[in-house]
Design an enzyme around this catalytic site. Structure first.
Site, short mmCIF file in Angstrom:
data_model
loop_
_atom_site.label_atom_id
_atom_site.label_comp_id
_atom_site.label_asym_id
_atom_site.label_seq_id
_atom_site.Cartn_x
_atom_site.Cartn_y
_atom_site.Cartn_z
N GLU A 223 0.80 -1.23 0.00
CA GLU A 223 0.00 0.00 0.00
C GLU A 223 0.83 1.28 0.00
O GLU A 223 0.47 2.25 -0.64
CB GLU A 223 -0.96 0.01 1.20
CG GLU A 223 -2.04 -1.07 1.08
CD GLU A 223 -3.00 -1.08 2.25
OE1 GLU A 223 -3.77 -0.13 2.41
OE2 GLU A 223 -2.96 -2.05 3.03
N HIS A 239 7.70 -26.71 5.20
CA HIS A 239 7.00 -27.91 4.75
C HIS A 239 6.40 -27.74 3.35
O HIS A 239 5.61 -28.57 2.93
CB HIS A 239 5.91 -28.27 5.76
CG HIS A 239 6.46 -28.56 7.12
ND1 HIS A 239 6.86 -29.82 7.51
CD2 HIS A 239 6.77 -27.73 8.15
CE1 HIS A 239 7.34 -29.75 8.75
NE2 HIS A 239 7.30 -28.49 9.15
N LYS A 333 -13.85 -0.32 -4.36
CA LYS A 333 -15.00 -0.08 -3.48
C LYS A 333 -16.09 0.68 -4.24
O LYS A 333 -17.27 0.43 -4.08
CB LYS A 333 -14.56 0.69 -2.23
CG LYS A 333 -13.78 -0.17 -1.22
CD LYS A 333 -13.41 0.59 0.05
CE LYS A 333 -12.65 -0.29 1.03
NZ LYS A 333 -12.19 0.37 2.24
C1 F6R Z 1 -6.12 1.71 3.72
C2 F6R Z 1 -6.12 0.34 4.22
C3 F6R Z 1 -7.20 -0.61 3.82
C4 F6R Z 1 -8.46 -0.47 4.69
C5 F6R Z 1 -9.53 -1.50 4.29
C6 F6R Z 1 -10.75 -1.52 5.21
O1 F6R Z 1 -5.13 2.45 4.43
O2 F6R Z 1 -5.23 0.01 4.92
O3 F6R Z 1 -6.67 -1.91 3.92
O4 F6R Z 1 -8.13 -0.66 6.05
O5 F6R Z 1 -9.94 -1.26 2.98
O6 F6R Z 1 -11.25 -0.24 5.42
P1 F6R Z 1 -11.58 0.23 6.91
O7 F6R Z 1 -10.27 0.11 7.66
O8 F6R Z 1 -12.04 1.65 6.77
O9 F6R Z 1 -12.62 -0.69 7.42
#
Ligand code: F6R
Length: 339
Positions: A223, A239, A333
């Site tokens: 990320e 393993h 998303k």
């Molecule tokens: C972004 C990140 C992502 C979010 C994930 C879930 O920095 O690390 O992995 O954590 O998309 O979103 P939240 O944390 O808002 O539930």
């Protein structure tokens, strides 16, 4: 030596400031532990719901809790989840689909529940269901808010007597590490490790308490530095994964193994690492070792985690990218919301 001062201008999203504040965030987050009501006690197991940067808090809690803790990164819950389960939903944004679906279902099975979030639909659900929730400061990337997602839980589990190690003692070692990794005129050790990893595909190895830390290194490199990275844990990798070394020299020449080590590693795991180093060398594969610092396993694991965060930050700069944005996650998303 890269011009680190110049490279810092890539950090438009302010990841350096978030990283710098981690030890103070841990202190503040421990103060939030008192918001967990004593009334939830009496649980026999714990299920933490979350995804990505929020879910890792569940894995770390599981490493140091004396009670069974399972992290669920899914829409669906384990069939054994019952009234004896302490159900904890963690979502920085409060809008993560999988977490919301699973939490809604989980609240039908247990009322021992808690959420950690900045707000959003998760906070609204808690208000509606009269479930306590811990407000987390907004304005950070979820992965940069780890202190606020983990330490209220470590603090309250410590109060209940369910933690191995002293969560408040880690602040001092984290501060020391921050001072060692913060950019100044001389190249620091996190920058040197980032240089070694640059242009390579890191494969991070941990064991037991450092397994979630290895996973955090992998996801932070993904990320922050926007590049592939992988992880695996000992002793399991002895393993299966080692057989893949046979052709790795040919098909994976840019691979580099990073062993995360602590003085609390099981002696047989330590011996396995020594053997693996010989095997890797004989196959022409590169590796490096990073040792955690601190008095107990909790401190050493968190030292390694924070060090990995710094390495991924400097790796992003070497890759010429801003560490903060995660456009592919946001894009996915958004597409999921389309009919
Ligand atoms: C972004 C990140 C992502 C979010 C994930 C879930 O920095 O690390 O992995 O954590 O998309 O979103 P939240 O944390 O808002 O539930």
């Amino acid at each position: 030596m890269p011009n680190w001062k110049e490279l810092l201008s890539l950090d438009e999203g302010g990841m350096l400031q978030a990283l710098r504040q981690f030890p103070e965030q841990v202190e503040r987050a421990l103060g939030l532990a008192c918001r967990v009501p004593n009334g939830v006690q009496g649980f026999k197991n714990v299920v933490v719901l979350g995804m990505g940067g929020s879910a890792i808090a569940g894995d770390l809690l599981a490493s140091f809790s004396t009670l069974p803790v399972v992290t669920v990164r899914d829409y669906e819950l384990p069939p054994w989840l019952s009234g004896d389960t302490f159900l904890i939903a963690i979502s920085y944004s409060g809008e993560t689909e999988e977490t919301l679906v699973a939490f809604r279902e989980g609240l039908r099975r247990t009322r021992r529940a808690l959420a950690l979030t900045t707000g959003g639909a998760l906070a609204a659900l808690c208000e509606e269901e009269e479930i306590p929730w811990i407000p987390v400061p907004p304005g950070l990337q979820p992965r940069a808010a780890l202190a606020f997602l983990l330490f209220p839980l470590l603090g309250c589990f410590s109060r209940f007597g369910y933690v191995r190690g002293n969560p408040s003692s880690v602040v001092t070692i984290l501060r020391r590490l921050r001072d060692a990794c913060f950019p100044d005129e001389n190249e620091n050790v996190a920058q040197s490790v980032a240089k070694i990893l640059c242009g390579k595909v890191p494969v991070i190895y941990g064991a037991r308490t450092t397994a979630p830390v290895a996973y955090r290194w992998k996801t932070q490199i993904n990320e922050n530095a926007k590049q592939p990275a992988y992880w695996m844990e000992l002793p399991e990798l002895c393993h299966n994964e080692i057989v893949g070394y046979e052709l790795a020299g040919k098909v994976f020449p840019q691979g580099i193994v990073v062993f995360l080590r602590t003085s609390f590693d099981h002696p047989r795991v330590a011996k396995r690492v020594e053997i693996l180093k010989e095997v890797l060398s004989s196959r022409g594969l590169k590796f490096l070792e990073v040792w955690g610092e601190g008095e107990d396993a909790l401190s050493q694991a968190l030292w390694l985690l924070y060090f990995g965060d710094w390495v991924s930050f400097y790796l992003a700069l070497l890759n010429g990218v801003d560490p903060t944005p995660v456009r592919p996650i946001q894009e996915l998303k958004r597409m999921l919301k389309e009919p």
